[in-house]
Design an enzyme around this catalytic site. Structure first.
Site, PDB file in Angstrom:
ATOM      1  N   LYS A 175     -11.378  -8.202  -6.219  1.00  0.00           N
ATOM      2  CA  LYS A 175     -10.937  -8.478  -4.842  1.00  0.00           C
ATOM      3  C   LYS A 175     -11.879  -9.445  -4.118  1.00  0.00           C
ATOM      4  CE  LYS A 175      -8.496  -4.037  -4.327  1.00  0.00           C
ATOM      5  NZ  LYS A 175      -8.314  -2.830  -3.463  1.00  0.00           N
ATOM      6  N   TYR A 194       1.518  -5.002  -2.575  1.00  0.00           N
ATOM      7  CA  TYR A 194       1.207  -3.691  -1.995  1.00  0.00           C
ATOM      8  C   TYR A 194       2.392  -3.146  -1.193  1.00  0.00           C
ATOM      9  CZ  TYR A 194      -3.775  -3.560  -3.303  1.00  0.00           C
ATOM     10  OH  TYR A 194      -4.970  -3.476  -3.985  1.00  0.00           O
ATOM     11  N   PHE A 218      -2.880   1.224   7.432  1.00  0.00           N
ATOM     12  CA  PHE A 218      -3.855   0.220   7.006  1.00  0.00           C
ATOM     13  C   PHE A 218      -3.217  -1.002   6.344  1.00  0.00           C
ATOM     14  CE2 PHE A 218      -3.578   3.481   3.638  1.00  0.00           C
ATOM     15  CZ  PHE A 218      -3.216   2.709   2.537  1.00  0.00           C
ATOM     16  N   ARG A 221      -8.829   2.994 -14.479  1.00  0.00           N
ATOM     17  CA  ARG A 221      -8.918   3.783 -13.242  1.00  0.00           C
ATOM     18  C   ARG A 221     -10.213   4.605 -13.236  1.00  0.00           C
ATOM     19  NH1 ARG A 221      -5.422   2.736  -8.984  1.00  0.00           N
ATOM     20  NH2 ARG A 221      -5.708   4.906  -8.344  1.00  0.00           N
ATOM     21  N   THR A 239     -11.021   5.505  -4.761  1.00  0.00           N
ATOM     22  CA  THR A 239     -10.669   4.469  -3.786  1.00  0.00           C
ATOM     23  C   THR A 239     -11.768   4.289  -2.741  1.00  0.00           C
ATOM     24  OG1 THR A 239      -8.363   5.158  -4.077  1.00  0.00           O
ATOM     25  CG2 THR A 239      -8.854   3.742  -2.188  1.00  0.00           C
ATOM     26  N   ARG A 275     -16.691   0.824  -8.341  1.00  0.00           N
ATOM     27  CA  ARG A 275     -16.674   0.977  -6.876  1.00  0.00           C
ATOM     28  C   ARG A 275     -17.976   1.599  -6.370  1.00  0.00           C
ATOM     29  NH1 ARG A 275     -10.247   2.530  -6.518  1.00  0.00           N
ATOM     30  NH2 ARG A 275      -9.490   0.460  -5.943  1.00  0.00           N
ATOM     31  N   ASN A 300     -13.034  -2.579  -1.498  1.00  0.00           N
ATOM     32  CA  ASN A 300     -13.476  -1.741  -2.610  1.00  0.00           C
ATOM     33  C   ASN A 300     -13.462  -2.461  -3.960  1.00  0.00           C
ATOM     34  OD1 ASN A 300     -10.721  -1.731  -2.889  1.00  0.00           O
ATOM     35  ND2 ASN A 300     -10.480   0.498  -2.777  1.00  0.00           N
ATOM     36  N   GLU A 344       3.202  -5.445 -12.145  1.00  0.00           N
ATOM     37  CA  GLU A 344       2.088  -6.203 -11.577  1.00  0.00           C
ATOM     38  C   GLU A 344       1.686  -7.361 -12.476  1.00  0.00           C
ATOM     39  OE1 GLU A 344       0.316  -2.328  -9.151  1.00  0.00           O
ATOM     40  OE2 GLU A 344      -0.887  -3.216 -10.752  1.00  0.00           O
TER      41      GLU A 344
HETATM   42  P1  ATP Z   1      -5.716  -0.161  -5.592  1.00  0.00           P
HETATM   43  O1  ATP Z   1      -4.204   0.017  -5.483  1.00  0.00           O
HETATM   44  O2  ATP Z   1      -6.233  -1.330  -4.783  1.00  0.00           O
HETATM   45  O3  ATP Z   1      -6.166  -0.147  -7.021  1.00  0.00           O
HETATM   46  P2  ATP Z   1      -6.106   2.649  -5.175  1.00  0.00           P
HETATM   47  O4  ATP Z   1      -4.958   2.819  -6.114  1.00  0.00           O
HETATM   48  O5  ATP Z   1      -7.388   3.333  -5.526  1.00  0.00           O
HETATM   49  O6  ATP Z   1      -6.433   1.119  -4.950  1.00  0.00           O
HETATM   50  P3  ATP Z   1      -4.256   3.003  -2.987  1.00  0.00           P
HETATM   51  O7  ATP Z   1      -3.977   4.324  -2.384  1.00  0.00           O
HETATM   52  O8  ATP Z   1      -3.241   2.394  -3.881  1.00  0.00           O
HETATM   53  O9  ATP Z   1      -5.692   3.111  -3.717  1.00  0.00           O
HETATM   54  O10 ATP Z   1      -4.592   1.990  -1.789  1.00  0.00           O
HETATM   55  C1  ATP Z   1      -4.523   0.593  -1.999  1.00  0.00           C
HETATM   56  C2  ATP Z   1      -5.675  -0.055  -1.281  1.00  0.00           C
HETATM   57  O11 ATP Z   1      -5.484   0.095   0.121  1.00  0.00           O
HETATM   58  C3  ATP Z   1      -7.037   0.555  -1.570  1.00  0.00           C
HETATM   59  O12 ATP Z   1      -7.681   0.016  -2.692  1.00  0.00           O
HETATM   60  C4  ATP Z   1      -7.806   0.225  -0.308  1.00  0.00           C
HETATM   61  O13 ATP Z   1      -8.400  -1.066  -0.376  1.00  0.00           O
HETATM   62  C5  ATP Z   1      -6.741   0.238   0.761  1.00  0.00           C
HETATM   63  N1  ATP Z   1      -6.782   1.503   1.463  1.00  0.00           N
HETATM   64  C6  ATP Z   1      -6.357   2.709   1.016  1.00  0.00           C
HETATM   65  N2  ATP Z   1      -6.559   3.670   1.930  1.00  0.00           N
HETATM   66  C7  ATP Z   1      -7.147   3.061   2.986  1.00  0.00           C
HETATM   67  C8  ATP Z   1      -7.615   3.503   4.264  1.00  0.00           C
HETATM   68  N3  ATP Z   1      -7.526   4.787   4.619  1.00  0.00           N
HETATM   69  N4  ATP Z   1      -8.162   2.568   5.074  1.00  0.00           N
HETATM   70  C9  ATP Z   1      -8.254   1.280   4.715  1.00  0.00           C
HETATM   71  N5  ATP Z   1      -7.828   0.788   3.543  1.00  0.00           N
HETATM   72  C10 ATP Z   1      -7.291   1.667   2.684  1.00  0.00           C
HETATM   73 MG    MG Z   2      -3.141   1.770  -5.872  1.00  0.00          MG
END
Ligand code: ATP
Ligand code: MG
Length: 140
Positions: free
Chosen positions: A11, A51, A59, A87, A93, A104, A114, A128
């Site tokens: 990122k 996304y 968010f 993962r 996250t 992370r 992150n 994706e």
């Molecule tokens: P990613 O999809 O980026 O691999 P993830 O699967 O661990 O991350 P998701 O729940 O899919 O987490 O959330 C996607 C992204 O949205 C996260 O990586 C983070 O950058 C952002 N995000 C998630 N929760 C929050 C929050 N509470 N506040 C701000 N940003 C958030």
């Molecule tokens: Mg995710």
């Protein structure tokens, strides 16, 4: 264990700190092969599509702004159980909750910045990868 492919993004917070090589070393040391990779600037439309599952979350606007704030490195990773393995390597996250040694924990600045993305399931990995790579750009 099955050989799988997963989709990864290094990122903008990580590319801004020139962490691509360090993150790639972590990926390769974990036994995942980088079978496709390119550095791109995501457009707003690409980030919103990528996304889309989070569109209703509070968010979402911040997430799209962050993902388009600088270059990203998009990748396809291949290996045994690659989706779950990556993962695990990424960590939680929220970096405050990430296990020691995970990407992370090592590099992320906050939940919003992150450092990496990894696909969460086989069907999302296929979608994706297809959003960013054509078949002949992936060389296993
Ligand atoms: P990613 O999809 O980026 O691999 P993830 O699967 O661990 O991350 P998701 O729940 O899919 O987490 O959330 C996607 C992204 O949205 C996260 O990586 C983070 O950058 C952002 N995000 C998630 N929760 C929050 C929050 N509470 N506040 C701000 N940003 C958030
Ligand atoms: Mg995710």
């Amino acid at each position: 264990m099955a050989i799988e492919r997963t989709f990864s993004i290094i990122k903008p917070d990580a590319t801004a700190r020139d962490l691509t090589g360090a993150i790639n070393a972590t990926i390769e040391t974990a036994g995942l092969r980088i079978v496709a990779q390119k550095r791109v600037r995501m457009t707003r439309e690409q980030a919103e599509t990528f996304y889309a599952v989070h569109r209703q979350r509070p968010f979402f606007g911040e997430l799209v702004a962050t993902m388009t704030s600088g270059p990203v490195v998009v990748q396809v990773l291949e290996g045994n159980n690659a989706i779950a393995a990556y993962r695990d390597l990424m960590g939680a996250t929220d970096p405050a909750k990430a296990a020691p040694g995970t990407i992370r924990k090592l590099y992320a600045k906050s939940i919003g910045e992150n450092s990496v993305h990894g696909s969460d399931a086989a069907d999302t990995a296929v979608q994706e990868i297809a959003q960013f790579f054509s078949g002949n750009e992936i060389v296993g």
